[in-house]
Structure formats: C-alpha cells, structure tokens
Design a protein around this motif. Structure first.
Motif, short mmCIF file in Angstrom:
data_model
loop_
_atom_site.label_atom_id
_atom_site.label_comp_id
_atom_site.label_asym_id
_atom_site.label_seq_id
_atom_site.Cartn_x
_atom_site.Cartn_y
_atom_site.Cartn_z
N VAL A 152 0.84 -1.19 0.00
CA VAL A 152 0.00 0.00 0.00
C VAL A 152 0.88 1.25 0.00
CG1 VAL A 152 -1.85 -1.23 1.16
CG2 VAL A 152 -0.24 0.07 2.52
N PRO A 153 0.33 2.40 -0.43
CA PRO A 153 1.11 3.63 -0.46
C PRO A 153 1.62 3.98 0.94
CG PRO A 153 -0.97 3.92 -1.61
CD PRO A 153 -1.04 2.60 -0.91
N PRO A 154 2.89 4.36 1.08
CA PRO A 154 3.44 4.66 2.40
C PRO A 154 2.77 5.86 3.07
CG PRO A 154 5.01 5.25 0.69
CD PRO A 154 3.90 4.51 0.02
N ARG A 161 10.42 7.77 4.14
CA ARG A 161 11.35 6.74 3.68
C ARG A 161 10.72 5.39 4.00
NH1 ARG A 161 16.47 4.61 6.43
NH2 ARG A 161 17.45 3.44 4.76
N GLN A 162 10.36 4.67 2.95
CA GLN A 162 9.75 3.36 3.12
C GLN A 162 10.85 2.30 3.08
OE1 GLN A 162 5.82 1.74 1.40
NE2 GLN A 162 7.34 1.34 -0.16
N LEU A 163 11.02 1.59 4.17
CA LEU A 163 12.02 0.53 4.23
C LEU A 163 11.46 -0.78 3.70
CD1 LEU A 163 13.35 1.41 7.79
CD2 LEU A 163 14.31 2.09 5.59
N VAL A 164 10.24 -1.09 4.13
CA VAL A 164 9.51 -2.29 3.71
C VAL A 164 8.06 -1.87 3.54
CG1 VAL A 164 8.83 -4.64 4.34
CG2 VAL A 164 11.05 -3.77 5.07
N VAL A 201 9.60 16.95 13.52
CA VAL A 201 9.10 15.77 14.22
C VAL A 201 9.47 14.53 13.39
CG1 VAL A 201 7.07 14.60 15.13
CG2 VAL A 201 7.16 17.10 15.14
N ASP A 202 10.17 13.60 14.04
CA ASP A 202 10.50 12.32 13.42
C ASP A 202 9.56 11.26 13.93
OD1 ASP A 202 12.63 13.51 12.14
OD2 ASP A 202 14.16 12.60 13.41
N CYS A 203 9.14 10.37 13.02
CA CYS A 203 8.28 9.25 13.40
C CYS A 203 8.79 7.97 12.75
CB CYS A 203 6.84 9.47 12.94
SG CYS A 203 5.96 10.76 13.82
N VAL A 204 8.52 6.87 13.43
CA VAL A 204 8.74 5.55 12.83
C VAL A 204 7.43 4.80 12.91
CG1 VAL A 204 11.21 5.35 13.26
CG2 VAL A 204 9.61 4.54 14.98
N VAL A 205 7.17 4.03 11.86
CA VAL A 205 5.99 3.18 11.81
C VAL A 205 6.53 1.76 11.72
CG1 VAL A 205 3.95 2.59 10.46
CG2 VAL A 205 4.67 4.98 10.65
N SER A 237 5.37 -5.87 14.00
CA SER A 237 6.07 -6.78 14.91
C SER A 237 7.42 -7.23 14.35
CB SER A 237 5.20 -7.99 15.22
OG SER A 237 4.89 -8.68 14.02
N ASP A 238 7.59 -7.13 13.04
CA ASP A 238 8.87 -7.55 12.45
C ASP A 238 9.80 -6.38 12.11
OD1 ASP A 238 6.92 -7.00 10.53
OD2 ASP A 238 7.79 -8.33 9.03
N GLY A 239 9.55 -5.21 12.68
CA GLY A 239 10.51 -4.11 12.54
C GLY A 239 9.94 -2.86 11.90
N VAL A 240 10.83 -1.86 11.78
CA VAL A 240 10.44 -0.56 11.23
C VAL A 240 10.15 -0.70 9.74
CG1 VAL A 240 11.23 1.80 10.75
CG2 VAL A 240 11.75 0.73 12.96
N ARG A 241 9.02 -0.17 9.33
CA ARG A 241 8.63 -0.20 7.92
C ARG A 241 8.79 1.16 7.25
NH1 ARG A 241 5.06 -4.37 6.43
NH2 ARG A 241 5.49 -6.20 7.70
N ILE A 242 8.44 2.23 7.99
CA ILE A 242 8.44 3.58 7.41
C ILE A 242 9.05 4.55 8.42
CG2 ILE A 242 6.98 5.49 6.59
CD1 ILE A 242 4.94 3.35 5.71
N GLU A 243 9.87 5.47 7.91
CA GLU A 243 10.41 6.57 8.72
C GLU A 243 9.93 7.87 8.10
OE1 GLU A 243 14.65 4.39 9.83
OE2 GLU A 243 14.59 5.89 8.23
N THR A 244 9.49 8.81 8.93
CA THR A 244 9.07 10.11 8.41
C THR A 244 9.76 11.23 9.17
OG1 THR A 244 7.18 10.50 9.89
CG2 THR A 244 6.76 9.18 7.91
N ALA A 245 9.92 12.34 8.50
CA ALA A 245 10.40 13.57 9.12
C ALA A 245 9.48 14.68 8.65
CB ALA A 245 11.84 13.87 8.72
#
Length: 158
Positions: free
Chosen positions: A47-49, A84-87, A115-119, A122-130
């Motif tokens: 799906v779109p990040p 930044r979409q990691l997965v 503001v930094d966020c991580v989404v 259970s298997d880890g970070v998928r998306i990072e935003t600033a």
C-alpha cells in the motif's frame, strides 16, 4: 531505533485495511493506485506509504500539545514531510508508531517543529518520516483555520 528513542510510543494504533486503502486512493485521486475502485484487494498488496500520514500528523500534534500552553489545533500547519519506506506496508498489517520532536525554532511568532516518526510492525520498522510543522501562537497571526478554509489539495505524491 528503539521505543526508548521516542517519548511518544503508540502500540498497535493503526490497522491497514482494504477499505482504508481504497478511501486513501480515492481521496488522493492517484492514477497510480489501481485498486482505488476495486472491491477485492489481495492481502499481499503493498500500500502507499503515505497512508500513515494521518496517524503521523496526529502524533506530531500530540507532542506539540505537550509543549505548547493553550494548544489550538487550528493554528497548526503541516509544512513539509519526507517519507522513507524501508519495507512496504500490506493490508492486514497492524502498526505501532513512535514520535519525537527533534528541533524547535521560533521566529516572528511562529514555532517550527521538526518531528521524526517511525511506523513499525512486529517484524521491525517499515516507514520513517520527518515532518516540519508550524504553529502560529501569536495573536497577531491570522487564524490558520480561517486562512485554509478554501484550500484544496492537488497533485498528491504517493
């Protein structure tokens, strides 16, 4: 990155579902989202990040409300965001969200927050935003709610 790195951590706060994905695709009017009108979307469909833009913005507003006296959401303006979409997220994923303010600058009655966020799942970070978010606290600054009443978003980037 760990939970300890983020003063705001929301466990299992958002579920990616097919109706939410269809609604997002229709709202952004993106020709790149083929499933905007489909009734059936396979669970393994990425799906779109930016589908997490709403919970990320709400987390930023929560953090800002903790540091601004008499916080008024109508005085908030989302200025910029990098994603930044990691997965890729997929339908059925349940995500947790971590958020932190990394910088605050005040000029001419306007507070600019980074503001930094991580989404993560259970298997880890998928998306990072600033995100850069402006807050107009000064009484001489026009109310952003009034100023933005007729604004329409065009050309959304997925």
């Amino acid at each position: 990155m760990t939970r300890g790195d983020y003063p705001l951590w929301l466990d299992d706060c958002y579920e990616v579902d097919s109706e939410g994905v269809r609604a997002y695709a229709r709202a952004t009017r993106s020709p790149h989202v083929a499933y905007a009108s489909s009734r059936v979307i396979a669970h393994d469909t990425p799906v779109p990040p930016l589908i997490v833009a709403d919970p990320v913005f709400k987390a930023a507003a929560k953090l800002m409300s903790d540091v601004i006296e008499d916080f008024d959401l109508s005085r908030v303006l989302h200025v910029a965001q990098t994603v930044r979409q990691l997965v890729p997220l997929r339908i059925g994923d349940v995500v947790s969200l971590g958020a932190r303010i990394t910088d605050r600058i005040t000029k001419a009655g306007i507070d600019l927050f980074e503001v930094d966020c991580v989404v993560s799942t259970s298997d880890g970070v998928r998306i990072e935003t600033a995100s850069t978010v402006a807050y107009a606290a000064d009484a001489d600054v026009p109310d952003i709610g009034d100023a933005s009443a007729a604004v329409i978003m065009h050309g959304a980037v997925l």
